[in-house]
Design a protein around this motif. Sequence first.
Motif, PDB file in Angstrom:
ATOM      1  N   ALA A   1     -10.181   8.000  11.628  1.00  7.24           N
ATOM      2  CA  ALA A   1      -9.238   8.260  12.717  1.00  7.24           C
ATOM      3  C   ALA A   1      -7.965   8.826  12.105  1.00  7.24           C
ATOM      4  O   ALA A   1      -7.543   8.413  11.021  1.00  7.24           O
ATOM      5  CB  ALA A   1      -8.934   6.991  13.485  1.00  7.24           C
ATOM      6  N   LEU A   2      -7.367   9.768  12.791  1.00  8.35           N
ATOM      7  CA  LEU A   2      -6.125  10.400  12.359  1.00  8.35           C
ATOM      8  C   LEU A   2      -5.068  10.170  13.426  1.00  8.35           C
ATOM      9  O   LEU A   2      -5.290  10.487  14.600  1.00  8.35           O
ATOM     10  CB  LEU A   2      -6.348  11.902  12.153  1.00  8.35           C
ATOM     11  N   ILE A   3      -3.942   9.621  13.023  1.00  9.64           N
ATOM     12  CA  ILE A   3      -2.811   9.407  13.925  1.00  9.64           C
ATOM     13  C   ILE A   3      -1.822  10.538  13.707  1.00  9.64           C
ATOM     14  O   ILE A   3      -1.452  10.840  12.573  1.00  9.64           O
ATOM     15  CB  ILE A   3      -2.123   8.048  13.660  1.00  9.64           C
ATOM     16  N   GLU A   4      -1.396  11.145  14.804  1.00 11.36           N
ATOM     17  CA  GLU A   4      -0.446  12.259  14.767  1.00 11.36           C
ATOM     18  C   GLU A   4       0.621  12.062  15.831  1.00 11.36           C
ATOM     19  O   GLU A   4       0.409  11.362  16.823  1.00 11.36           O
ATOM     20  CB  GLU A   4      -1.173  13.585  15.073  1.00 11.36           C
ATOM     21  N   ALA A   5       1.736  12.752  15.645  1.00 16.50           N
ATOM     22  CA  ALA A   5       2.774  12.910  16.671  1.00 16.50           C
ATOM     23  C   ALA A   5       3.224  11.583  17.280  1.00 16.50           C
ATOM     24  O   ALA A   5       3.313  11.441  18.499  1.00 16.50           O
ATOM     25  CB  ALA A   5       2.308  13.886  17.749  1.00 16.50           C
ATOM     26  N   VAL A   6       3.523  10.620  16.439  1.00 15.99           N
ATOM     27  CA  VAL A   6       4.055   9.343  16.917  1.00 15.99           C
ATOM     28  C   VAL A   6       5.533   9.555  17.236  1.00 15.99           C
ATOM     29  O   VAL A   6       6.312   9.960  16.370  1.00 15.99           O
ATOM     30  CB  VAL A   6       3.903   8.240  15.853  1.00 15.99           C
TER      31      VAL A   6
ATOM     32  N   LYS B   1      10.527  14.412   4.735  1.00 18.23           N
ATOM     33  CA  LYS B   1      11.921  14.245   5.156  1.00 18.23           C
ATOM     34  C   LYS B   1      12.107  13.060   6.095  1.00 18.23           C
ATOM     35  O   LYS B   1      13.165  12.902   6.683  1.00 18.23           O
ATOM     36  CB  LYS B   1      12.403  15.523   5.850  1.00 18.23           C
ATOM     37  N   ARG B   2      11.084  12.205   6.242  1.00 14.52           N
ATOM     38  CA  ARG B   2      11.151  11.061   7.149  1.00 14.52           C
ATOM     39  C   ARG B   2      10.990   9.727   6.389  1.00 14.52           C
ATOM     40  O   ARG B   2      10.032   8.984   6.599  1.00 14.52           O
ATOM     41  CB  ARG B   2      10.061  11.169   8.208  1.00 14.52           C
ATOM     42  N   PRO B   3      11.930   9.390   5.519  1.00 10.60           N
ATOM     43  CA  PRO B   3      11.772   8.153   4.737  1.00 10.60           C
ATOM     44  C   PRO B   3      11.727   6.885   5.593  1.00 10.60           C
ATOM     45  O   PRO B   3      11.038   5.924   5.240  1.00 10.60           O
ATOM     46  CB  PRO B   3      12.981   8.155   3.793  1.00 10.60           C
ATOM     47  N   ASP B   4      12.427   6.869   6.717  1.00  6.58           N
ATOM     48  CA  ASP B   4      12.363   5.686   7.583  1.00  6.58           C
ATOM     49  C   ASP B   4      10.948   5.499   8.122  1.00  6.58           C
ATOM     50  O   ASP B   4      10.450   4.374   8.204  1.00  6.58           O
ATOM     51  CB  ASP B   4      13.347   5.803   8.751  1.00  6.58           C
ATOM     52  N   ALA B   5      10.297   6.595   8.489  1.00  6.14           N
ATOM     53  CA  ALA B   5       8.920   6.521   8.981  1.00  6.14           C
ATOM     54  C   ALA B   5       7.991   6.026   7.875  1.00  6.14           C
ATOM     55  O   ALA B   5       7.089   5.223   8.130  1.00  6.14           O
ATOM     56  CB  ALA B   5       8.464   7.882   9.498  1.00  6.14           C
TER      57      ALA B   5
ATOM     58  N   ARG C   1       8.700   3.994   5.403  1.00  4.80           N
ATOM     59  CA  ARG C   1       8.874   2.542   5.273  1.00  4.80           C
ATOM     60  C   ARG C   1       8.180   1.814   6.433  1.00  4.80           C
ATOM     61  O   ARG C   1       7.559   0.772   6.237  1.00  4.80           O
ATOM     62  CB  ARG C   1      10.350   2.186   5.213  1.00  4.80           C
ATOM     63  N   PHE C   2       8.275   2.367   7.635  1.00  2.00           N
ATOM     64  CA  PHE C   2       7.623   1.784   8.812  1.00  2.00           C
ATOM     65  C   PHE C   2       6.110   1.693   8.606  1.00  2.00           C
ATOM     66  O   PHE C   2       5.505   0.634   8.792  1.00  2.00           O
ATOM     67  CB  PHE C   2       7.971   2.636  10.044  1.00  2.00           C
ATOM     68  N   TYR C   3       5.489   2.798   8.198  1.00  2.00           N
ATOM     69  CA  TYR C   3       4.036   2.806   8.008  1.00  2.00           C
ATOM     70  C   TYR C   3       3.618   1.863   6.882  1.00  2.00           C
ATOM     71  O   TYR C   3       2.600   1.175   6.990  1.00  2.00           O
ATOM     72  CB  TYR C   3       3.519   4.221   7.757  1.00  2.00           C
ATOM     73  N   GLU C   4       4.388   1.809   5.816  1.00  2.00           N
ATOM     74  CA  GLU C   4       4.066   0.890   4.718  1.00  2.00           C
ATOM     75  C   GLU C   4       4.163  -0.560   5.182  1.00  2.00           C
ATOM     76  O   GLU C   4       3.339  -1.390   4.796  1.00  2.00           O
ATOM     77  CB  GLU C   4       4.973   1.162   3.520  1.00  2.00           C
ATOM     78  N   ARG C   5       5.151  -0.879   6.019  1.00  5.17           N
ATOM     79  CA  ARG C   5       5.274  -2.227   6.575  1.00  5.17           C
ATOM     80  C   ARG C   5       4.034  -2.606   7.380  1.00  5.17           C
ATOM     81  O   ARG C   5       3.670  -3.785   7.458  1.00  5.17           O
ATOM     82  CB  ARG C   5       6.506  -2.305   7.491  1.00  5.17           C
ATOM     83  N   LEU C   6       3.381  -1.607   7.982  1.00  2.12           N
ATOM     84  CA  LEU C   6       2.193  -1.867   8.794  1.00  2.12           C
ATOM     85  C   LEU C   6       0.902  -1.853   7.978  1.00  2.12           C
ATOM     86  O   LEU C   6      -0.187  -1.962   8.540  1.00  2.12           O
ATOM     87  CB  LEU C   6       2.109  -0.844   9.930  1.00  2.12           C
ATOM     88  N   GLY C   7       1.014  -1.695   6.656  1.00  3.96           N
ATOM     89  CA  GLY C   7      -0.152  -1.780   5.787  1.00  3.96           C
ATOM     90  C   GLY C   7      -0.712  -0.459   5.310  1.00  3.96           C
ATOM     91  O   GLY C   7      -1.679  -0.442   4.552  1.00  3.96           O
ATOM     92  N   PHE C   8      -0.128   0.658   5.723  1.00  4.52           N
ATOM     93  CA  PHE C   8      -0.583   1.960   5.234  1.00  4.52           C
ATOM     94  C   PHE C   8      -0.080   2.162   3.810  1.00  4.52           C
ATOM     95  O   PHE C   8       0.995   1.667   3.457  1.00  4.52           O
ATOM     96  CB  PHE C   8      -0.047   3.088   6.130  1.00  4.52           C
TER      97      PHE C   8
END
Length: 150
Positions: A83-88, A126-130, A132-139
């Motif tokens: 599955a590929l997640i895009e455009a969040v 260019k989205r370091p906040d994103a 960190r968010f994805y890493e927090r969710l286990g990615f």
Amino acid sequence: MGDLEIRAAADDDLPAIVAMLADDPLGAQRESPDDLAPYRTALERLAADPNQHLVVAVRDGRVIGTLQLTIIPGLSHRGATRALIEAVRIQADERGSGLGTELIQWAVGTARRLDCVMVQLTSDKKRPDAHRFYERLGFTASHEGFKLRL
């Protein structure tokens, strides 16, 4: 706060979706909220493809988030489906509310129900906040991504 609904995007949702896509420095350079025609064409293509899931998060009748989940059958990994997640995107006044986490959890849960063995996504450098968010969710940032503009 009212109840949150995550549902398939409809034509009436396009103005809100496109506004969210354009609501940051990167999106502002590539999106055209004043001309919804190409987005309507894209929505028709997405709706016709059972492997595409463009959803919106709605609270109290207001579209406050969106993402696209694409199911990709494949041969590698022993014929695994990914599955590929895009455009969040989340409305600016909803960021930090936990809505992004709920949308990603919906996508991961849907991927599991569709027998995917992996969920992947890309995020602009260019989205370091994103990131960190994805890493927090286990990615994990396991790959380097490449694009070729056509």
